[in-house]
Scaffold this active site. Structure first.
Site, PDB file in Angstrom:
ATOM      1  CG  ASN A  40      -2.202   0.808   1.046  1.00 17.99           C
ATOM      2  OD1 ASN A  40      -2.508   1.193   0.134  1.00 17.99           O
ATOM      3  ND2 ASN A  40      -2.787   0.804   1.996  1.00 17.99           N
ATOM      4  NE  ARG A 100      -9.288  -2.845  13.533  1.00 18.46           N
ATOM      5  CZ  ARG A 100      -8.281  -1.813  12.619  1.00 18.46           C
ATOM      6  NH1 ARG A 100      -7.625  -2.000  12.966  1.00 18.46           N
ATOM      7  NH2 ARG A 100      -9.068  -1.219  11.979  1.00 18.46           N
ATOM      8  CE1 TYR A 126      -5.195   2.252  10.862  1.00 18.46           C
ATOM      9  CE2 TYR A 126      -6.248   1.882  13.023  1.00 18.46           C
ATOM     10  CZ  TYR A 126      -5.361   1.282  11.286  1.00 18.46           C
ATOM     11  OH  TYR A 126      -6.174   0.098  11.224  1.00 18.46           O
ATOM     12  CG  ASP A 159      -3.882  -1.213  15.357  1.00 16.47           C
ATOM     13  OD1 ASP A 159      -2.842  -1.513  15.338  1.00 16.47           O
ATOM     14  OD2 ASP A 159      -3.895  -1.708  13.181  1.00 16.47           O
ATOM     15  CG  HIS A 170      -2.272   1.757  13.335  1.00 17.31           C
ATOM     16  ND1 HIS A 170      -1.642   3.156  12.385  1.00 17.31           N
ATOM     17  CD2 HIS A 170      -2.875   0.809  12.631  1.00 17.31           C
ATOM     18  CE1 HIS A 170      -1.317   1.961  11.027  1.00 17.31           C
ATOM     19  NE2 HIS A 170      -2.553   0.506  11.295  1.00 17.31           N
ATOM     20  CD  GLU A 180      -3.550  -5.192  14.445  1.00 18.18           C
ATOM     21  OE1 GLU A 180      -4.676  -5.420  14.488  1.00 18.18           O
ATOM     22  OE2 GLU A 180      -2.341  -4.983  13.047  1.00 18.18           O
ATOM     23  CD  GLU A 224      -1.064  -3.843  10.091  1.00 17.85           C
ATOM     24  OE1 GLU A 224      -1.475  -4.445  10.335  1.00 17.85           O
ATOM     25  OE2 GLU A 224      -0.872  -2.620  10.315  1.00 17.85           O
ATOM     26  NE  ARG A 268      -2.802  -7.652  12.755  1.00 20.28           N
ATOM     27  CZ  ARG A 268      -4.025  -7.984  11.962  1.00 20.28           C
ATOM     28  NH1 ARG A 268      -4.769  -9.051  11.158  1.00 20.28           N
ATOM     29  NH2 ARG A 268      -4.075  -6.724  11.886  1.00 20.28           N
ATOM     30  CG  ASP A 285      -3.686  -2.013   3.031  1.00 21.47           C
ATOM     31  OD1 ASP A 285      -4.523  -2.183   3.212  1.00 21.47           O
ATOM     32  OD2 ASP A 285      -2.466  -3.383   3.013  1.00 21.47           O
ATOM     33  CD  GLU A 313      -7.456  -6.822   9.550  1.00 17.34           C
ATOM     34  OE1 GLU A 313      -5.872  -6.872   9.569  1.00 17.34           O
ATOM     35  OE2 GLU A 313      -7.284  -5.791  10.040  1.00 17.34           O
ATOM     36  CD1 TRP A 359      -1.211   7.606  10.854  1.00 15.79           C
ATOM     37  CD2 TRP A 359      -0.502   5.901   9.847  1.00 15.79           C
ATOM     38  NE1 TRP A 359      -2.585   7.390  10.617  1.00 15.79           N
ATOM     39  CE2 TRP A 359      -2.606   6.496   9.273  1.00 15.79           C
ATOM     40  CE3 TRP A 359      -0.801   4.880   8.778  1.00 15.79           C
ATOM     41  CZ2 TRP A 359      -3.411   5.109   8.888  1.00 15.79           C
ATOM     42  CZ3 TRP A 359      -1.748   3.726   8.359  1.00 15.79           C
ATOM     43  CH2 TRP A 359      -3.077   4.314   8.292  1.00 15.79           C
TER      44      TRP A 359
HETATM   45  O1  LIG Z   1      -5.279  -3.596  11.221  1.00 15.93           O
HETATM   46  C1  LIG Z   1      -5.191  -3.152  10.325  1.00 15.93           C
HETATM   47  O2  LIG Z   1      -5.471  -4.143   9.271  1.00 15.93           O
HETATM   48  C2  LIG Z   1      -4.529  -2.108   9.904  1.00 15.93           C
HETATM   49  O3  LIG Z   1      -3.253  -1.992  10.446  1.00 15.93           O
HETATM   50  C3  LIG Z   1      -3.967  -1.303   8.573  1.00 15.93           C
HETATM   51  O4  LIG Z   1      -5.299  -0.935   8.334  1.00 15.93           O
HETATM   52  C4  LIG Z   1      -3.234  -1.020   7.919  1.00 15.93           C
HETATM   53  O5  LIG Z   1      -3.484   0.645   8.413  1.00 15.93           O
HETATM   54  C5  LIG Z   1      -3.023  -1.083   6.218  1.00 15.93           C
HETATM   55  O6  LIG Z   1      -2.866  -2.672   6.304  1.00 15.93           O
HETATM   56  C6  LIG Z   1      -2.482  -0.358   6.127  1.00 15.93           C
HETATM   57  O7  LIG Z   1      -1.750  -0.562   4.470  1.00 15.93           O
END
Ligand SMILES: O=C(O)[C@@H](O)[C@@H](O)[C@H](O)[C@H](O)CO
Length: 415
Positions: free
Chosen positions: A37, A147, A159, A223, A225, A249, A275, A296, A329, A352, A415
């Site tokens: 992404n 979530r 976010y 999350d 993040h 998360e 992730e 993840r 994505d 997810e 972010w």
């Molecule tokens: O847990 C999640 O799904 C996120 O952290 C995603 O939305 C992430 O922000 C995006 O995949 C970024 O491309």
């Protein structure tokens, strides 16, 4: 059966996807997802300029050998672009092998271990009433785990909180929510702001309200993040313990894996991480020290089915389970691969599942289904996804970037 051609397909049905299609000299095709992404064209170039020429003429059945050839052969190992490119090749070759065998892919991974994949959806709302509506909406859609992301007082956007601008109204006047989609079209990322102290004060009050409204049974996830320091993360984990989260998360960026020890010392809230990881080496210390509970990584970013299977097998040694990344994505090709893997592995945890848009489904025509909160794989041979070239050609790549984040004093933050 030799690889005759490989095409890199970049298309943007509302958001950008990079797909690899491999064709054999016997006319069998396989698909792989290579979407990163906000950095889509770099992986498209990595594939088209550096990998496709190497693939032509290779034996399409030699999946492990091809994986090693691309991983060791690059000399510059690991990293999201390299591992997404390898993932696309690997997934496409598994798709081909399963089609040749005449079996749905999961049969080649050991067969079915469960009936379907428990998945979680993304409920969100800037304020509690909107959040509650979103949770109810997800329950009505069948989700059994949810979530929860919410606004933070004083911050204009946060976010994970869907903007009503993304909601679509159908011809019969029904307005459907569209989950949070962070990548925004444009040449530059938008800037968001962040206030950790306000978040830490606010988040337990939200989970208390959600538990009061929805009761103790519903599995809830959250999350953070990547935004907290280890001691802040420990504090949040501890403050959420009364609300019995399924997981918390990405509490820290986890680049320095040792810092997770501090979080773990202070809280029994289960932790999910990875992730943005790409290989088993990113997880090794976290597994061996039992610092996390869920993995993840998606197939798309961790070297494909071959790479992620290796990670899951090592995780199983420490009773750590899968919790595969499945935002919009990750394309339907990447999601289909995760579903086949998830149905087969012994240590599945949760998947997810943010539903893709109709436009994305028209491009990929995925055969998996979502019923009663469970994702089920397609039973057709291979991955069970078909790429429609006409639809693909109608949606040209459009630059889009994830936001960047600044603290209230203007400093850059995660972010
Ligand atoms: O847990 C999640 O799904 C996120 O952290 C995603 O939305 C992430 O922000 C995006 O995949 C970024 O491309």
């Amino acid at each position: 059966m030799k690889i005759e051609s490989a095409e890199v397909l970049v298309s943007s049905p509302g958001r950008n996807f990079v797909t690899l299609r491999i064709t054999t000299d016997t006319g069998v095709t396989g698909l792989g997802d290579a979407t990163v992404n906000g950095r889509e064209l770099s992986v498209a170039s990595y594939l088209a300029d550096h990998i496709v020429p190497l693939l032509i003429g290779l034996d399409a059945h030699r999946i492990e050998d091809t994986w090693q050839y691309l991983y060791r052969g690059a000399y510059w190992r690991r990293g999201p672009i390299t591992m997404a490119a390898i993932a696309a090749v690997d997934t496409a070759l598994w798709d081909i092998k399963a089609k040749v065998a005449g079996l749905p892919l999961y049969q080649l991974l050991g067969g079915r271990s469960r009936e379907g994949l428990l998945c979680y959806g993304h409920a969100s709302g800037a304020e509690l009433p909107e959040l509650f509506d979103s949770i109810r909406h997800h329950q009505e859609e069948g989700y059994r785990a949810i979530r929860v992301q919410t606004g933070v007082p004083g911050l204009p956007s946060v976010y994970g909180v869907a903007s009503s601008a993304n909601a679509a109204t159908t011809a019969d006047g029904v307005t459907s929510r569209y989950d949070h989609e962070p990548a925004r079209p444009g040449a530059k990322p938008v800037e968001e702001s962040w206030d950790t102290r306000a978040y830490i004060r606010h988040i337990p009050t939200v989970f208390e309200a959600v538990r009061n409204e929805f009761g103790p049974e519903l599995p809830l996830l959250h999350d953070a993040h990547h935004r907290l320091t280890p001691i802040e993360a420990a504090k949040v984990g501890k403050s959420l313990e009364p609300y019995d989260l399924f997981w918390l998360e990405d509490v820290t960026p986890a680049e320095n894996q040792a810092v997770l020890r501090r979080v773990r010392e202070h809280t029994t809230t289960p932790l999910a991480i990875g992730e943005v990881f790409n290989t088993i080496f990113d997880y090794k210390d976290l597994f061996e020290e039992q610092l996390i509970d869920y993995v993840r990584s998606p197939v798309t970013h961790a070297g494909g089915i071959t790479g992620l299977r290796r990670i899951f097998d090592y995780a199983a040694v420490y009773q750590i389970r899968s919790g595969v990344h499945g935002p919009t994505d990750v394309s339907p090709v990447g999601l289909a691969a995760a579903i086949h893997l998830g149905i087969a592995i012994p240590n599945f945890g949760i998947q997810e599942y943010m539903k893709h848009s109709e436009a994305t489904h028209e491009l990929f025509r995925p055969g998996y289904t979502f019923e009663d909160g469970l994702l089920k794989p397609s039973e057709t041979p291979g991955l069970g996804v078909d790429y429609d070239d006409e639809v693909g050609a109608a949606h040209a790549y459009a630059p889009a970037y994830l936001p960047v984040n600044r603290l209230l004093d203007g400093s850059m933050h995660n972010w």
